[in-house]
Structure formats: C-alpha cells, structure tokens
Design an enzyme around this catalytic site. Structure first.
Site, PDB file in Angstrom:
ATOM      1  N   SER A  17     -10.390  -0.473   3.153  1.00 37.72           N
ATOM      2  CA  SER A  17     -10.209  -0.916   4.703  1.00 37.72           C
ATOM      3  C   SER A  17      -9.415  -0.009   5.507  1.00 37.72           C
ATOM      4  O   SER A  17      -8.537   0.902   4.423  1.00 37.72           O
ATOM      5  CB  SER A  17      -8.294  -1.857   4.240  1.00 37.72           C
TER       6      SER A  17
ATOM      7  N   ARG B 219       0.759  -1.105   0.103  1.00 38.32           N
ATOM      8  CA  ARG B 219      -0.123  -0.101   0.338  1.00 38.32           C
ATOM      9  C   ARG B 219       1.098   1.038   0.362  1.00 38.32           C
ATOM     10  O   ARG B 219       0.397   2.382   0.441  1.00 38.32           O
ATOM     11  CB  ARG B 219      -0.637   0.064   1.302  1.00 38.32           C
TER      12      ARG B 219
ATOM     13  N   GLU C 223      -4.695   3.728   6.480  1.00 34.37           N
ATOM     14  CA  GLU C 223      -4.388   3.117   5.172  1.00 34.37           C
ATOM     15  C   GLU C 223      -5.149   4.228   4.235  1.00 34.37           C
ATOM     16  O   GLU C 223      -4.717   4.868   3.291  1.00 34.37           O
ATOM     17  CB  GLU C 223      -5.350   2.019   4.660  1.00 34.37           C
TER      18      GLU C 223
HETATM   19  N1  EPU Z   1     -10.788 -10.758   9.848  1.00 34.86           N
HETATM   20  C1  EPU Z   1     -11.586 -11.694  10.548  1.00 34.86           C
HETATM   21  N2  EPU Z   1     -12.261  -9.885  10.580  1.00 34.86           N
HETATM   22  C2  EPU Z   1     -12.817  -8.966  10.023  1.00 34.86           C
HETATM   23  C3  EPU Z   1     -11.742  -9.209   8.943  1.00 34.86           C
HETATM   24  C4  EPU Z   1     -10.522 -10.203   8.981  1.00 34.86           C
HETATM   25  O1  EPU Z   1     -11.394 -12.052  12.061  1.00 34.86           O
HETATM   26  O2  EPU Z   1     -13.739  -8.671  10.063  1.00 34.86           O
HETATM   27  C5  EPU Z   1      -9.338 -12.029   9.497  1.00 34.86           C
HETATM   28  C6  EPU Z   1     -10.248 -13.116   8.463  1.00 34.86           C
HETATM   29  O3  EPU Z   1     -10.543 -14.228   8.938  1.00 34.86           O
HETATM   30  C7  EPU Z   1      -8.853 -13.182   7.545  1.00 34.86           C
HETATM   31  C8  EPU Z   1      -7.545 -11.765   8.083  1.00 34.86           C
HETATM   32  O4  EPU Z   1      -8.484 -11.626   9.170  1.00 34.86           O
HETATM   33  O5  EPU Z   1      -7.962 -14.491   8.494  1.00 34.86           O
HETATM   34  C9  EPU Z   1      -7.779 -12.181   6.720  1.00 34.86           C
HETATM   35  O6  EPU Z   1      -9.103 -11.547   6.160  1.00 34.86           O
HETATM   36  P1  EPU Z   1      -9.318 -10.744   4.283  1.00 34.86           P
HETATM   37  O7  EPU Z   1      -8.935 -12.060   3.804  1.00 34.86           O
HETATM   38  O8  EPU Z   1     -10.188 -10.197   4.281  1.00 34.86           O
HETATM   39  O9  EPU Z   1      -8.052  -9.694   4.156  1.00 34.86           O
HETATM   40  P2  EPU Z   1      -7.858  -8.479   5.179  1.00 34.86           P
HETATM   41  O10 EPU Z   1      -6.914  -8.138   5.603  1.00 34.86           O
HETATM   42  O11 EPU Z   1      -9.007  -8.230   6.266  1.00 34.86           O
HETATM   43  C10 EPU Z   1      -7.012  -7.091   2.913  1.00 34.86           C
HETATM   44  C11 EPU Z   1      -6.758  -6.206   1.537  1.00 34.86           C
HETATM   45  C12 EPU Z   1      -7.918  -5.728   1.282  1.00 34.86           C
HETATM   46  C13 EPU Z   1      -7.971  -7.001   0.052  1.00 34.86           C
HETATM   47  C14 EPU Z   1      -7.971  -8.366   1.447  1.00 34.86           C
HETATM   48  C15 EPU Z   1      -8.086  -9.548   0.311  1.00 34.86           C
HETATM   49  C16 EPU Z   1      -4.965  -4.068   3.513  1.00 34.86           C
HETATM   50  C17 EPU Z   1      -5.629  -3.057   4.325  1.00 34.86           C
HETATM   51  N3  EPU Z   1      -6.824  -4.420   2.714  1.00 34.86           N
HETATM   52  O12 EPU Z   1      -7.676  -7.245   4.426  1.00 34.86           O
HETATM   53  O13 EPU Z   1      -7.572  -4.624   0.341  1.00 34.86           O
HETATM   54  O14 EPU Z   1      -9.218  -6.831  -0.433  1.00 34.86           O
HETATM   55  O15 EPU Z   1      -6.784  -8.333   2.135  1.00 34.86           O
HETATM   56  O16 EPU Z   1      -6.635  -9.244  -0.292  1.00 34.86           O
HETATM   57  O17 EPU Z   1      -4.893  -4.643   3.102  1.00 34.86           O
HETATM   58  C18 EPU Z   1      -8.805  -2.626   0.635  1.00 34.86           C
HETATM   59  O18 EPU Z   1      -7.571  -2.013   0.357  1.00 34.86           O
HETATM   60  O19 EPU Z   1      -9.279  -1.129   0.803  1.00 34.86           O
HETATM   61  C19 EPU Z   1      -8.669  -3.648   0.498  1.00 34.86           C
HETATM   62  C20 EPU Z   1     -10.793  -3.257   1.139  1.00 34.86           C
END
Ligand code: EPU
Length: 348
Positions: free
Chosen positions: A245, A171, A342
């Site tokens: 995010s 990012r 972010e």
């Molecule tokens: N998780 C939870 N509770 C929640 C959300 C997430 O326990 O409410 C846990 C999930 O179970 C999982 C882990 O966190 O084990 C990762 O969650 P997820 O795969 O949804 O991805 P994220 O890390 O929350 C990132 C990006 C997203 C992108 C997704 C998929 C960042 C800041 N965010 O989210 O990007 O779509 O991965 O690759 O890196 C954005 O930048 O606006 C965005 C949506």
C-alpha cells in the site's frame, strides 16, 4: 572499500536496486551489513556517532528512494529464531531483526504456533514489522508483540521496549515518531499460542475461501487463504517493483463522511469505535477516480489494487513520487480528503 573488523562492507557506492522492493536504480555511499547482535552492539558502541546519519534498512519493502543516498546504509541481517519461554498454552519466541517476515510466519505455523498466520506473505523483515505495526486481514503485529530489543545508535546500549513503550497505532509506533532513526531493532519477541488455536476469520474474503471446503479451519488453512487473497490482489515485488500500500487509509469525521455519502452513495466507511471518526479505504477513493491501471512511462497504479503504486522496470523514484502527488491532489480535490503516504520516502 573500507574494511571494518568483523563487518561486511559491501561496496563504496552500491546499487540499492536489489536491496529494496520498489527496484529503483539508486546508490548509497557505502552499505554495511550487520549480521549478529554482538556485531551490531560493537559497531554502534564504536562507530555509532560517526554513522549517526546512516539509513537503516531491513527488507526495504516500505521505502521509496527518490535520489541517490548521500549517507551510508546499514542493513539489518541479524538471523536466528529461538524459544524464550513457554507454557502449555503459549510460547514466547525471539526472532532476529533481519529474519524475513514470511519465513518467520512459516516457521511459526510449522511449529503449530498461532497468531501471525493472517500476516502471511507480507514482505520485509522482522525488525521492520513493529516499526509500522504491520497489519492485514484483521490482525496487527501489536496483538502478538511481547517486547523488542534495540540498540541506541549513539551510545551502543541495548534497550528493551515492551508493548506499552512502543505507542502502537494504525501503521504506527514510537519508532516512526519521537524515536525515529534513534534505534536499531536487533531482536523481536512474540507471544504465540499453542493449539487449540483461536482463529481470526473476521475478514470477509478469508471466510469466503474457507467456506469452500467442509474441513475445519486451521492456522495452515487461514495462512493459505491469506496467501491466495494477497496473490490475487497484490503484485509480487520479485516480478514488479512495489512497496505494498502506498497510502494509509484516512480517518475522517463522521459529518464529512455523511456529506460524502450523499454524493458518492457507494463510498465504504468503517466507523472507529468510541470516536466520531470513520476509516475510508484510500483504494476505493483512488479507484473511483479512475486511476487503477494508469501508467505513465514505467510508473503506474496496480491493475488490481489502486492503493499500490508500481515500477514496471525503469521508473525513477521521482516519477513514482510525482504520480503519488498527482493522485493525492486528485483525491483532495474530489473528496476533500488528504491521503498520507504509508511508504517512507527518502530524498537523498
Ligand atoms: N478498494 C477498491 N478499489 C481498490 C482497492 C480497494 O474499491 O483498488 C476497496 C475494496 O473494495 C474494499 C476496500 O477498498 O472495500 C478495502 O480494500 P482491501 O481489503 O484490499 O484493503 P485495503 O484497505 O486496500 C489494507 C492494508 C493492506 C492489507 C489489507 C488487508 C493499509 C494501508 N493497507 O488495504 O496492507 O493487506 O488492508 O487487511 O492499511 C500494506 O500495508 O502494504 C498492505 C498491503
């Protein structure tokens, strides 16, 4: 209202509510829309210095305004898509900085060009995509990035930045660092692949969806799977204000992670290859502290994804920011981890 030759000046004081995805009711002193590279070059050559403090906005999908803007706003509305070069295997495609990101993804898929299908449905514009090296479901923009053209806001010169010039990270790019607010990104060129495509289905949820059918995966089916996942977890900004995010996923030292794992046995962590750092999902940390679905007035934490803050209608930017600070503090207290926004936050 001021008239600039060949420029669309929308209004003297213009509401920004519909110009960004958080849907906060704030105004700018003036909104100027640049619709072509030529127009943008003329504008910055002749008026760049006068507008050096103006804020540049694309789709407004990654900003939170906490007060009315005390500076003018310049919108990048440069459109156009065209092939720059191609071989049997690849194609380099140029996109106007003001093109809607997801429309570009759809265009690429319709032409059977692979590489950005995992980035389907990300809100925002092409010009903003390299700024924060957008990423999702195992792919980051930098993997297909060829070069971008940007206009020096003070001199009006057109400069080309190749991959090595951009300092891409998680990012992150130089346009958020040393070159912050210095350039206007007018065009982006991506290197996309022709069939047969190499698909990235490393992300578990994508595989689960694709495994439901017997058919071989394609760039279309990967895109459809990503859209299905995003729609099930992330709020549609047209229905409920948000900027994706709100926080970045933090990196912490392995020793800190090992300590946390003793107390919080289910905490997920992804070691970063070649370092002693572990990436921890901020969504998990926030969720674990019970914030998911929390609502105070019209500011809230999304019910299905704790990393996303939402505006249920009439929240002010200050209310969203206060909530973000409260969350940040509670994460610090519970896990001794600092989570950074972010989203770009503008205070007037
Ligand atoms: N998780 C939870 N509770 C929640 C959300 C997430 O326990 O409410 C846990 C999930 O179970 C999982 C882990 O966190 O084990 C990762 O969650 P997820 O795969 O949804 O991805 P994220 O890390 O929350 C990132 C990006 C997203 C992108 C997704 C998929 C960042 C800041 N965010 O989210 O990007 O779509 O991965 O690759 O890196 C954005 O930048 O606006 C965005 C949506």
């Amino acid at each position: 209202m001021r008239t600039l030759v060949n420029l669309t000046v929308l209004n003297k004081t213009t509401s920004l509510k519909n110009l960004h995805t958080f849907g906060i009711e704030v105004s700018a002193q003036e909104v100027i829309e640049l619709q072509s590279q030529e127009q943008a070059l003329n504008f910055f050559k002749n008026e760049g210095k006068q507008f050096q403090h103006a804020l540049i906005l694309g789709g407004g999908s990654n900003v939170l305004f906490t007060e009315n803007l005390q500076v003018p706003l310049i919108r990048n509305s440069i459109k156009g898509i065209g092939i720059i070069d191609e071989s049997e295997e690849e194609v380099i495609v140029g996109f106007g900085g003001g093109e809607n990101w997801h429309e570009c993804v759809k265009y690429a898929i319709a032409h059977q060009w692979g590489g950005i299908e995992n980035l389907s449905l990300i809100p925002g514009t092409m010009g903003a995509a390299p700024m924060q090296n957008i990423g999702a479901y195992g792919v980051e923009l930098e993997q297909v990035f060829e070069y971008l053209e940007a206009i020096d806001r003070m001199s009006g010169d057109l400069v080309r930045f190749y991959h090595a010039d951009c300092q891409f990270g998680y990012r992150w790019s130089i346009f958020k660092g040393n070159l912050k607010d210095k350039y206007f990104i007018s065009q982006v060129a991506l290197r996309l692949k022709k069939a047969p495509h190499q698909l990235n289905t490393s992300y578990g949820d994508i595989r689960t969806i694709l495994n439901k059918t017997e058919q071989e995966a394609t760039i279309e089916s990967v895109s459809e799977a990503v859209i299905e996942i995003r729609q099930s977890k992330l709020p549609d900004p047209r229905e409920i204000g948000n900027a994706g995010s709100f926080f970045k996923n933090p990196y912490i030292p392995q020793s800190h992670f090992t300590d946390l794992k003793k107390e919080f046995t289910k905490i997920p962590g992804y070691p970063l290859e070649g370092s002693d750092q572990v990436k921890v999902p901020a969504g998990w940390l926030i969720d674990h502290l019970g914030w998911k679905g929390y609502r105070k007035g019209d500011a809230g934490v999304h019910q299905k994804q704790a990393l996303v803050l939402v505006n249920y209608g009439d929240a002010t930017g200050k209310e969203i920011l206060d909530l973000a600070i409260e969350i940040q503090q509670s994460v610090k207290e519970a896990f001794n981890i600092h989570i950074e926004p972010e989203v770009n936050i503008y205070h007037g």
